[in-house]
Scaffold this active site. Structure first.
Site, mmCIF file in Angstrom:
data_model
loop_
_atom_site.group_PDB
_atom_site.id
_atom_site.type_symbol
_atom_site.label_atom_id
_atom_site.label_comp_id
_atom_site.label_asym_id
_atom_site.label_seq_id
_atom_site.Cartn_x
_atom_site.Cartn_y
_atom_site.Cartn_z
ATOM 1 N N HIS A 1 -3.416 -5.081 -0.010
ATOM 2 C CA HIS A 1 -2.963 -5.650 1.261
ATOM 3 C C HIS A 1 -2.997 -7.175 1.200
ATOM 4 C CE1 HIS A 1 -2.751 -1.966 3.748
ATOM 5 N NE2 HIS A 1 -3.684 -1.518 2.917
ATOM 6 N N GLU B 1 -1.514 -9.257 2.976
ATOM 7 C CA GLU B 1 -1.450 -9.880 4.302
ATOM 8 C C GLU B 1 -2.810 -10.360 4.790
ATOM 9 O OE1 GLU B 1 -1.593 -5.325 5.159
ATOM 10 O OE2 GLU B 1 -0.857 -6.691 3.613
ATOM 11 N N CYS C 1 0.833 -1.203 0.000
ATOM 12 C CA CYS C 1 0.000 0.000 0.000
ATOM 13 C C CYS C 1 0.872 1.259 0.000
ATOM 14 C CB CYS C 1 -0.962 -0.027 1.191
ATOM 15 S SG CYS C 1 -2.358 1.109 1.013
#
EC number: 6.3.4.2
Length: 555
Positions: A507, A509, A381
C-alpha cells in the site's frame, strides 16, 4: 518532560477534531517542537481491522503493523512523522488489557472497576506514547462527542490526567460548532455553550475553543462565547470551512491557535517556518490542466474508504502542477455496463485494495481496458492480484485463473494464501501487516521511479502471487520488478511497451506526503498528463527528475 494537549469535540460528530489535531501538530512542528498524536476511540472493537469500510472508512496501517483509524493517516501526512501501534487506543484494547491483567492476578484480588482501573490504563497509554516517542508535545484526540456514554471513561481519564502533571503541562482544546440559522440570519452560540457545560460537568474546563463555522465570526461573538464559556476571547478560535484540509493549518495559525497552546503550556513561541506548506497550498489553489483519474473500487459509496489513495493522488497532482478530476467508479457497475462505457476518456485508472468476491470481475475488466487501451494504470494490493489474474486469463492462456480467496476450486490459483497464513483462524491483526523490504530489479520502471535498490513499504494482505506460475507469466511477457529480498514473494509487477502499467502487493498510499508524493503515484500522474492536450509535461520518462522523491524545498 512532554507537554500534553487533549482535543475533544462537541455538538455533532465528524466535526473535524482529527484535522484540528493534525493541523496543530503541523504548527508546533513548524516552530521546532517534536510532536506525536494519538487517537482514543470509544468503540469496543480492539482495532478497526475487521470493521466494514462502510462503517469505519479506511483502515490505516502503521509501520509496525497496527490497523488503525484513518485519522492516523492525517497525523502522519500533516506532521510527516511516523506513528506506531501505541498511537491508536480503543475501548476494546483498554478493556482487553485490564481483563488480561485481572486474569494474571495483577490486581491482587481487588474489585476491578472503570474507575480507577480503566481510567488508569488510559492514562498509562498516553504516557507510554510520550515515553516511547520522546516528543516535546503529545496531542490526544478523543473520539466521539462530549455527552456520549461511550466516551465517558476517556473524558474522566483526561480529567484525572491533570493531577499527574503540572498545570502548565496540559491544555484542553474543545472543538465545537456554531450553526447559522438562515431564517434569522444569525450564528447561534447556544449549542457551544451547552457543549462546554457538559464538559464542565465532567470536571474539564476547556482552555481553548475551536469554533467551526461556515462564515466569519466577529470579535463580538468571540467575546460572547468566551464570557459564557469561561474562556479568554483570544482563545476562541474561528475555524471556517476551508477549500482544502491543507489550508486549515494556515488558517488556524492566523487565528492564533498555536500561540494560545504555547502560552498555556509555557513554551517559547519560536518563529515558525511554514514556507513549504504555504507553497503547497498555493500550488493546490493554482493547479494546471486537470487529469481524469478513475478510481475503480467496491466501497466507493463511502469516499473515506479510500482516503489515503485519494490523498496520494492529490499529492502527486500538486507536485506535477495538475488538477485532480477524480471519477468514482463502482466495480460492480463495470460488470453490468461494461468498461468502455464507464472508462472511456479517462487519463489514468487506479484499482485499490479490498477483500472478497464482490466487484472483482469489474476490477479485472477495468484492468483489461487499461492494458488494451494503453491507459496509465496503478494497481494496489487486490489491484495487483486482479492484474495478475487478468494477464493469466487473457494472455497466458489460463482461462480458469483466479485467486484461492475468490475461487477455492480454481484449477489455476495464480494468487494463493501465504504459507504462514494456512493455519490462521482469527481475523483481527493476523494478516501480513506493517513494513517489509522490497528489492527492485534493475532496468525496470519500478526501479527507475524509486531510484533505489531496496525500498520499505507497508502491507495488509493474506494472499500473494503463486510462484508456481511465475515462469509461465514471465515467459508470456509479464515483468516482475520487485520481490522480497529472498526472492520468495512478488511485490511489484509491470508491463513493457505500455505508457504506464504497474501494480504492487503493498500500500504505497500510506507513505505519500503532501510535500513528498509517492513515486508510484507521481509516475502515474505524469503518464496521465501525456494524454491531456494542454499538459506541459514532457514525454513520460521514469528517470525524469520530476518523479523522483523530493520535498517541496527542492522544487
Amino acid at each position: 518532560m512532554a507537554k500534553f494537549v487533549f482535543v475533544t469535540g462537541g455538538v455533532v460528530s465528524s466535526i473535524g477534531k482529527g484535522i484540528v489535531a493534525a493541523s496543530l501538530g503541523r504548527l508546533l512542528k513548524s516552530k521546532g517542537y517534536s510532536v506525536s498524536i494519538l487517537k482514543l476511540d470509544p468503540y469496543l472493537n480492539v482495532d478497526p481491522g475487521t470493521m466494514s469500510p462502510f462503517q469505519h472508512g479506511e483502515v490505516f496501517v502503521t509501520e509496525d503493523g497496527a490497523e488503525t483509524d484513518l485519522d492516523l493517516g492525517h497525523y502522519e501526512r500533516f506532521t510527516d512523522t511516523a506513528m506506531s501501534r501505541l498511537n491508536s487506543v480503543t475501548t476494546g484494547s483498554i478493556y482487553q488489557a485490564v481483563i488480561n491483567k485481572e486474569r494474571r492476578g495483577d490486581y491482587d484480588g481487588r474489585t476491578v472497576q472503570v474507575i480507577p482501573h480503566i481510567t488508569r490504563e488510559i492514562r498509562e497509554r498516553i504516557k507510554r506514547v510520550a515515553n516511547n516517542s520522546g516528543a516535546d508535545v503529545v496531542i490526544s484526540e478523543i473520539g466521539g462527542t462530549v455527552g456520549d456514554i461511550e466516551s465517558l471513561p476517556f473524558l474522566e481519564a483526561i480529567r484525572e490526567f491533570k493531577g499527574d502533571v503540572k498545570r502548565n503541562d496540559v491544555v484542553y482544546v474543545h472543538v465545537t460548532l456554531l450553526p447559522y440559522i438562515g431564517t434569522s440570519g444569525e450564528i447561534k452560540t447556544k449549542p457551544t455553550q451547552h457543549s462546554v457545560k457538559e464538559l464542565r460537568s465532567i470536571g474539564i474546563q476547556p482552555d481553548i475553543l475551536v469554533c467551526r463555522s461556515d462564515r466569519p465570526i466577529n470579535d463580538g461573538l468571540k467575546n460572547k462565547i468566551g464570557g459564557f464559556c469561561g474562556v479568554n476571547s483570544d482563545a476562541v478560535i474561528a475555524s471556517l470551512d476551508a477549500d482544502s484540509i491543507y489550508s486549515v493549518p494556515l488558517a488556524l495559525k492566523d487565528e492564533g491557535l498555536c500561540k494560545e497552546v504555547l502560552d498555556c503550556l509555557d513554551l517559547n513561541d519560536h518563529e515558525s517556518d511554514l514556507k513549504d506548506w504555504e507553497r503547497l497550498v498555493h500550488k493546490l489553489r493554482n493547479p494546471g490542466p486537470s487529469v481524469k483519474v478513475a478510481l475503480v473500487g467496491k466501497y466507493v459509496q463511502l469516499n473515506d474508504a479510500y482516503l489515503s489513495v485519494v490523498e496520494a493522488l492529490r499529492h502527486a497532482c500538486i507536485s506535477h502542477d495538475a488538477s485532480l478530476d477524480l471519477h468514482w467508479i463502482n466495480a460492480e457497475n463495470i460488470e453490468s455496463e461494461g468498461a468502455e462505457k464507464l472508462l472511456q476518456g479517462m487519463d489514468a485508472i487506479v484499482v485499490p485494495g479490498g477483500f472478497g468476491n464482490r466487484g472483482v470481475n469489474g476490477k479485472i475488466a477495468a484492468i483489461r481496458w487499461a492494458r488494451e487501451q494503453r491507459v496509465p494504470f496503478l494497481g494496489l494490493c487486490l489491484g495487483m492480484q486482479c492484474a495478475v489474474i487478468e494477464w493469466a486469463r487473457n494472455i497466458a492462456g489460463l482461462e480458469d485463473a483466479s485467486s484461492a480467496e475468490l475461487n477455492p476450486n480454481s484449477k489455476h490459483p495464480v494468487i494463493h494464501l501465504l504459507p504462514e497464513q494456512q493455519d490462521v483462524v482469527d481475523l483481527g491483526g493476523t494478516m501480513r501487516l506493517g513494513v517489509y523490504p522490497c528489492r527492485l530489479q534493475a532496468n525496470t520502471t519500478g526501479q527507475s521511479l524509486y531510484n533505489e535498490e531496496v525500498v520499505y513499504e507497508r502491507h495488509r494482505h493474506r494472499y500473494e502471487f503463486n510462484n508456481s506460475y511465475r515462469t509461465l507469466l514471465m515467459e508470456s511477457g509479464y515483468v516482475i520488478s520487485g520481490t522480497s529480498p529472498d526472492g520468495r514473494l512478488v511485490e511489484l509487477i509491470e508491463l513493457k511497451n505500455h505508457p504506464f502499467f504497474i501494480a504492487c502487493q503493498y500500500h504505497p498510499e500510506f507513505l505519500s506526503r503532501p510535500g513528498k508524493p509517492h513515486p508510484l503515484f507521481g509516475g502515474l500522474i505524469q503518464a496521465a498528463q501525456m494524454r491531456v492536450p494542454s499538459s506541459p509535461s514532457e514525454a513520460f520518462n521514469p528517470q525524469s527528475k520530476i518523479i523522483e522523491k523530493k520535498s517541496l524545498e527542492q522544487q
